[in-house]
Design a protein around this motif. Structure first.
Motif, short mmCIF file in Angstrom:
data_model
loop_
_atom_site.label_atom_id
_atom_site.label_comp_id
_atom_site.label_asym_id
_atom_site.label_seq_id
_atom_site.Cartn_x
_atom_site.Cartn_y
_atom_site.Cartn_z
N GLY A 107 -2.10 -7.26 12.29
CA GLY A 107 -0.90 -7.69 12.32
C GLY A 107 -0.71 -8.90 13.10
O GLY A 107 -1.70 -9.49 13.71
N GLY A 108 0.50 -9.35 13.33
CA GLY A 108 0.66 -10.60 14.42
C GLY A 108 2.23 -11.26 13.59
O GLY A 108 2.63 -11.02 12.51
N LEU A 109 2.26 -12.34 14.32
CA LEU A 109 3.45 -12.97 13.98
C LEU A 109 2.90 -14.14 12.89
O LEU A 109 1.81 -14.82 12.99
CB LEU A 109 4.08 -14.05 15.07
N ILE A 110 3.92 -14.40 11.95
CA ILE A 110 3.61 -15.48 10.79
C ILE A 110 4.57 -16.48 11.01
O ILE A 110 5.91 -15.91 10.76
CB ILE A 110 3.55 -14.99 9.37
N THR A 111 4.28 -17.65 11.23
CA THR A 111 5.48 -18.62 11.47
C THR A 111 4.99 -19.99 11.24
O THR A 111 3.73 -20.46 11.23
CB THR A 111 5.64 -18.40 12.96
N ASN A 112 5.84 -20.96 10.54
CA ASN A 112 5.79 -22.22 10.33
C ASN A 112 4.40 -22.87 10.19
O ASN A 112 3.75 -23.35 10.53
CB ASN A 112 6.34 -23.22 11.73
N GLY A 113 4.31 -22.41 8.83
CA GLY A 113 2.73 -22.89 8.00
C GLY A 113 1.72 -21.83 8.26
O GLY A 113 0.58 -22.13 7.70
N ASP A 114 2.15 -20.52 9.00
CA ASP A 114 0.87 -19.62 8.87
C ASP A 114 0.69 -18.80 7.37
O ASP A 114 1.79 -18.84 6.78
CB ASP A 114 1.07 -18.68 9.92
N THR A 115 -0.36 -18.49 7.27
CA THR A 115 -0.41 -17.47 5.94
C THR A 115 -1.19 -16.17 6.49
O THR A 115 -2.03 -16.27 7.28
CB THR A 115 -1.35 -18.21 5.15
N GLN A 116 -0.72 -15.01 5.95
CA GLN A 116 -1.24 -13.83 6.08
C GLN A 116 -1.81 -13.38 4.80
O GLN A 116 -1.10 -13.26 3.75
CB GLN A 116 -0.14 -12.74 6.61
N TRP A 117 -3.31 -12.86 4.90
CA TRP A 117 -3.66 -12.65 3.42
C TRP A 117 -4.34 -10.87 3.66
O TRP A 117 -5.24 -10.91 4.53
CB TRP A 117 -4.96 -13.43 3.22
N MET A 118 -3.63 -10.41 2.98
CA MET A 118 -3.81 -8.79 3.17
C MET A 118 -4.57 -8.39 1.69
O MET A 118 -3.88 -8.18 0.74
CB MET A 118 -2.68 -8.08 3.46
N THR A 119 -5.72 -8.00 1.75
CA THR A 119 -6.24 -7.22 0.46
C THR A 119 -6.13 -5.72 0.72
O THR A 119 -6.69 -4.94 1.43
CB THR A 119 -7.92 -7.53 0.65
N ALA A 120 -5.12 -5.35 -0.34
CA ALA A 120 -4.70 -3.80 -0.19
C ALA A 120 -5.89 -2.94 -0.47
O ALA A 120 -6.15 -1.87 -0.11
CB ALA A 120 -3.54 -3.57 -0.88
N GLY A 121 -6.68 -3.38 -1.74
CA GLY A 121 -7.79 -2.64 -2.26
C GLY A 121 -7.40 -1.30 -2.45
O GLY A 121 -6.47 -0.82 -3.22
N GLY A 122 -8.31 -0.27 -1.92
CA GLY A 122 -7.95 1.01 -2.16
C GLY A 122 -6.50 1.54 -1.80
O GLY A 122 -6.13 2.84 -2.17
N GLY A 123 -6.11 0.88 -0.81
CA GLY A 123 -4.65 1.55 -0.19
C GLY A 123 -4.51 1.24 1.22
O GLY A 123 -5.34 1.07 1.94
N ILE A 124 -3.25 0.73 1.41
CA ILE A 124 -2.83 0.28 2.86
C ILE A 124 -1.16 0.55 3.08
O ILE A 124 -0.58 0.36 1.89
CB ILE A 124 -3.13 -1.16 3.21
#
Length: 324
Positions: A107-124
């Protein structure tokens, strides 16, 4: 549209198709317009892939352009806690701020050009909300959420989270210096972005100045898509009109061309385009709600697992303004 900018693009490495080697331009197969809709707790989106044959999208499943919207105080909205299984979610914030939290501690802030990449895989489980200060003040909100499929053999991988800060993107320009190319993931020519992706893909945000043209090398094994975030221009060797909120699907080849009009509108003088390509998985897809699996039975199982708490648990101490 700030995303990540530089004072002098001429100082950046230059990239372009050709460089003395003949290239095969990718033809334009279709240009479609994304319909407007609402997501989460009611924030406006454009459904970028609506009406497009899934065979042309593989390995991509879904993409929303979130905003562009100027919120009044008290108006910003996000999503409640919700599950995912079987794919990766990519959130790219261009303007404004989202706060992310998930059930594996990411987690964290995503702002002005940031990218969050989350691999859900088996579950999240995860949640995305504007921070309290943005809710109080209002302001500009604009971003992208992209869903990238996982192969059947990897849909049960452990979930994973990575944050890509805006300045980490690989910044390039074209030989004439008329464009700023941000490589977020994958490769463009000899240059590579910072994103670590399970399914091989390329993700690029290009800002093209009025009258300028971009011709980029593109992996011939990947598909190729272009989505217009704002502004207007043309796409392909035959300069087909390409306006805001439209998606272009390219055919086979190893280069793609996009140009900005030399008569921009006063609101968005530049032409901002998101370029996507990936290695097709070529497996059956059954997507429903927050799950992307290979069969209906696997999606039914995902819903049952979620109801039984097997896809994760909301943290005992969630970020206060994100709620429980």
């Amino acid at each position: 549209m700030p995303a990540v900018t530089v004072d002098d693009v001429s100082a950046l490495p230059k990239v372009g198709a050709g460089d003395g080697v003949a290239s095969v331009p990718r033809p334009v197969l279709t240009v479609t317009t994304a319909p407007a809709a609402y997501e989460g707790e009611g924030f406006p989106v454009r459904r970028a892939f609506a009406g497009v044959d899934r065979r042309h999208l593989d390995p991509f499943i879904h993409m929303d352009q979130m905003g562009e919207v100027e919120y009044a105080p008290g108006e910003p909205k996000g999503t409640p806690w919700h599950p995912h299984r079987g794919f990766e979610t990519v959130t790219y914030m261009i303007d404004g701020t989202f706060q992310h939290q998930d059930s594996i501690g990411g987690g964290g802030l995503i702002t002005n050009g940031d990218t969050q990449w989350m691999t859900a895989g088996g579950g999240i489980l995860h949640i995305e909300k504007p921070p309290e200060e943005l809710v109080a003040s209002g302001g500009l909100f604009h971003g992208i959420q992209l869903w990238v499929n996982l192969p059947a053999a990897n849909k049960w991988n452990p979930p994973k989270y990575q944050s890509i800060e805006g300045p980490e993107a690989t910044l390039l320009t074209t030989p004439d210096g008329g464009s700023l190319i941000r490589v977020i993931a994958g490769e463009v020519g000899e240059y590579r972005g910072p994103g670590s992706t399970f399914t091989p893909i390329t993700m690029v945000h290009a800002t093209i100045s009025p009258g300028a043209q971009v011709t980029l090398p593109w992996n011939p094994r990947f598909n190729a898509l272009a989505y217009s975030l704002s502004g207007r221009g043309a796409v392909g060797a035959d300069a087909r009109p390409f306006d805001a909120h439209q998606l272009t699907v390219f055919g086979d080849g190893d280069s793609l061309t996009i140009a900005a009009t030399d008569r921009p509108d006063s609101r968005t003088p530049n032409f901002d385009v998101l370029l996507l390509g990936g290695q097709p998985i070529r497996e059956p897809v059954f997507a429903y709600g927050p799950f992307v699996m290979n069969t209906k039975e696997e999606v039914v199982q995902a819903f049952e697992d979620y109801q039984k708490g097997r896809l994760g648990v909301i943290p005992a101490d969630p970020v206060p303004h994100l709620g429980a």
